[in-house]
Scaffold this active site. Sequence first.
Site, PDB file in Angstrom:
ATOM      1  N   LYS A 200       0.858  -1.184   0.000  1.00 47.10           N
ATOM      2  CA  LYS A 200       0.000   0.000   0.000  1.00 47.10           C
ATOM      3  C   LYS A 200       0.891   1.230   0.000  1.00 47.10           C
ATOM      4  O   LYS A 200       1.720   1.412   0.893  1.00 47.10           O
ATOM      5  CB  LYS A 200      -0.905  -0.018   1.232  1.00 47.10           C
ATOM      6  CG  LYS A 200      -1.758   1.234   1.347  1.00 47.10           C
ATOM      7  CD  LYS A 200      -2.809   1.073   2.410  1.00 47.10           C
ATOM      8  CE  LYS A 200      -3.608   2.361   2.567  1.00 47.10           C
ATOM      9  NZ  LYS A 200      -4.640   2.227   3.597  1.00 47.10           N
ATOM     10  N   LYS A 254      -2.327  -1.530  -3.803  1.00 53.14           N
ATOM     11  CA  LYS A 254      -3.143  -0.318  -3.765  1.00 53.14           C
ATOM     12  C   LYS A 254      -2.274   0.911  -3.860  1.00 53.14           C
ATOM     13  O   LYS A 254      -1.261   0.953  -3.163  1.00 53.14           O
ATOM     14  CB  LYS A 254      -3.905  -0.351  -2.440  1.00 53.14           C
ATOM     15  CG  LYS A 254      -4.769   0.829  -2.178  1.00 53.14           C
ATOM     16  CD  LYS A 254      -5.408   0.652  -0.839  1.00 53.14           C
ATOM     17  CE  LYS A 254      -6.078   1.959  -0.506  1.00 53.14           C
ATOM     18  NZ  LYS A 254      -6.407   2.064   0.861  1.00 53.14           N
TER      19      LYS A 254
HETATM   20  C1  PBG Z   1      -7.422   3.483   5.452  1.00 54.61           C
HETATM   21  C2  PBG Z   1      -7.764   3.258   4.026  1.00 54.61           C
HETATM   22  C3  PBG Z   1      -7.581   4.156   2.971  1.00 54.61           C
HETATM   23  C4  PBG Z   1      -8.175   3.573   1.865  1.00 54.61           C
HETATM   24  C5  PBG Z   1      -8.671   2.323   2.238  1.00 54.61           C
HETATM   25  N1  PBG Z   1      -8.391   2.141   3.602  1.00 54.61           N
HETATM   26  C6  PBG Z   1      -7.017   5.526   2.918  1.00 54.61           C
HETATM   27  C7  PBG Z   1      -5.743   5.866   3.530  1.00 54.61           C
HETATM   28  O1  PBG Z   1      -4.866   5.022   3.735  1.00 54.61           O
HETATM   29  O2  PBG Z   1      -5.608   7.038   3.854  1.00 54.61           O
HETATM   30  C8  PBG Z   1      -8.258   4.229   0.512  1.00 54.61           C
HETATM   31  C9  PBG Z   1      -9.315   3.752  -0.415  1.00 54.61           C
HETATM   32  C10 PBG Z   1      -9.624   4.687  -1.533  1.00 54.61           C
HETATM   33  O3  PBG Z   1      -8.963   5.723  -1.735  1.00 54.61           O
HETATM   34  O4  PBG Z   1     -10.567   4.371  -2.251  1.00 54.61           O
HETATM   35  N2  PBG Z   1      -6.375   2.828   5.998  1.00 54.61           N
END
Ligand code: PBG
Length: 331
Positions: A200, A254
């Site tokens: 991520k 992601k």
């Molecule tokens: C939180 C989380 C995030 C997303 C999914 N879980 C955002 C972040 O890490 O700030 C993002 C999903 C999206 O942008 O559609 N941990």
Amino acid sequence: MALGSYPSTRLRRNRRDEWNRRLVAENKLSPDDFILPMFVAEGRNSREPIASMPGVDRHSVDQLVQVVGEAKAMGIPAIAIFPEVDPAAKTPDAREAYNPDGLVCRTIKAVKDAHPDMGVICDAALDPFNSDGHDGLVRDGYVVNDESVELLCRQSVVQAEAGCDVIAPSDMMDGRVGAIRKALDDAGFESVRIMSYAAKYASAFYGPFRDAIGSGAALKGDKKTYQMDPANTDEAIREVAQDIDEGADMIMVKPGLPYLDIVHRVKQEFGIPTYAYQVSGEYAMLKGAANNGWLDNDRVVLESLMAFKRAGADGILTYMAIEASRLLDSR
Ligand code: PBG
């Protein structure tokens, strides 16, 4: 690969007719590939639009259950739940994250009551509940690791107790997959799966999501001390290897489209069920252009999703899951 040369070989021959193109198609999209991320808020009978995600609403629990019914009717196997927590319930210790009567657990129960065979996925991360907007606990300006992992374990067990099928740690703390696996097993939830947000990235494409759950305005600083640098590839492989070793059943990459190289490499190296998250900012980009008439909506929706399959993803978390399923159905 032996390739005859022109003019005996004409690659356009197999593209000449629609039946032939279908016959040689190497990848196929189906609702089986989709996971629908959904936003839930307090209230009743309400659907609140999210300005930066045109077409996506925050639902009250009852309305969310109704949309889950639509997703199920389209053949979508699973949903992922994201809460917009009342700002008054957000604290620096993020204790709302493991409240068994909190919004997430109430949503899980309502979905499972109405649709027991719909797969339910929930994040393990503190950001919706943390007044600092971070995924872990902040101590002296730094997101601390091991103490955060303890809370993620409590959060995971509480969600499993409510009926969640898959815990998806999205926090990027070190060692959390192994710790959550152990906590789940100790609590008797050895069948609850872990889909790890293994690779991520610290991405600007999460902006609209943070609007949707109200974590953006609160966020102090950025998430670069735990989410990955967009410059890195080998590091993603190390993250994935470690999460598999710790017991992850499924791996997520992601964001999605800008990171297809990572999806491809992860699938090639590990052959593990691999998912990509077409995140909020990707959705916003695509819909922004389509709503302006700059892109053909229906075609880019399906083309963007097919790209994930081509890269090797086994499935895609996408806000367009219902829309794409309808488009596939109408072909
Ligand atoms: C939180 C989380 C995030 C997303 C999914 N879980 C955002 C972040 O890490 O700030 C993002 C999903 C999206 O942008 O559609 N941990």
